[in-house]
Design an enzyme around this catalytic site. Sequence first.
Site, short mmCIF file in Angstrom:
data_model
loop_
_atom_site.label_atom_id
_atom_site.label_comp_id
_atom_site.label_asym_id
_atom_site.label_seq_id
_atom_site.Cartn_x
_atom_site.Cartn_y
_atom_site.Cartn_z
N LEU A 1 0.78 -0.98 0.15
CA LEU A 1 0.02 -0.01 0.02
C LEU A 1 0.97 1.31 -0.20
CD1 LEU A 1 -2.86 1.43 0.20
CD2 LEU A 1 -2.46 1.30 2.65
N HIS B 1 5.45 2.51 11.87
CA HIS B 1 6.01 3.74 11.76
C HIS B 1 5.08 4.86 11.64
CE1 HIS B 1 8.15 6.40 8.87
NE2 HIS B 1 9.24 5.65 9.26
#
Length: 343
Positions: A125, A229
């Site tokens: 993605l 992240h």
Amino acid sequence: MMIVRHAEHRDLDDIFILAGKSGVGLTSLPQNKEILLARIARTQKTLQGQAAPNEQGYLFVLEDTQLQRVVGVSAIEVAVGLTEPFYNFHVGKQVHASQALNVYKALNTLFLSNDHTGCSELCTLFLDPEYRKDQNGKLLSKIRFLFIAAFQQAFQNTLIAEMRGYSDENGRSPFWDALGYHFFNMDFSTADYLSGIGQKVFIAELMPRFPVYTDLLPLAAQQVIAQVHPQTVPASRVLESEGLRYQGYVDIFDAGPTLEAEVKNLRAVKESQTCAVKIVSSLPEATGRYLVANDRYHDYRAILIQHAADADNLSLTAEQAYALGVQAGQSIRMLPLDKMESK
């Protein structure tokens, strides 16, 4: 208009540019034209029924139809680990106890695992930073659930998604520096790239086979285990809203969490609906945003619309119907973009 469709060979240059923007950590989108072309070709072979189960996968693109430019990608792997082992760490505990010394210690461990072998996987993605607005990211990510809902027979019972783990602005991973580096003797970005282009044999050859006690790792490494992240947090929340959850597995390189769910429990599987298309010259006042797809396996098209609720029909403009490749009276599949809109 923004539209999601299957990747085609003509998209290669645009996808290559996106790969260059993705940075370190997105292992399934390397800036390598040969690898990217193979991903597109594999999608086409899957759609044509020419790919073996271990080779099947779908690569979707988000296209800005006005500019005729691909600005995002997302993908689904049908069954991971059937050709090359699929590795992650299972986060567990080992108890060390002695009644004689009155000592009881439950210690966190990491154990190399292949437990997700054969699962379907959401992956790859990435959205061009210039297009991270107007719900484009949700469209690109969530449309995969609508595709799975329409073609459940093409996928496995369990769906997983590996989230990008923490690395700093220079691409350094505290977890890798504390653990992986000592076994591989290469920097994080190099190991990440080799894994992304399919050279994974070195993982089996070099990774520790015995439990790793996380208390022996530096605090900086311990703190990022199962941490997403910062740039991936929105994507993680999107997946969680569709039913995926962290179940104690992390990536072997950066310790990013793996989310998972049973396909039958996905929101799109339980709540998506089919209805007939009604073409109108102007749309009524909208009550919510909906993902809409034409449910055509080979020529899949999906868009995001503002919609007024109607149990039997979905009103589309001629432009929207053309983008989906549907005509009045034909069936489409729809799902509220956000879970709260379905209540």
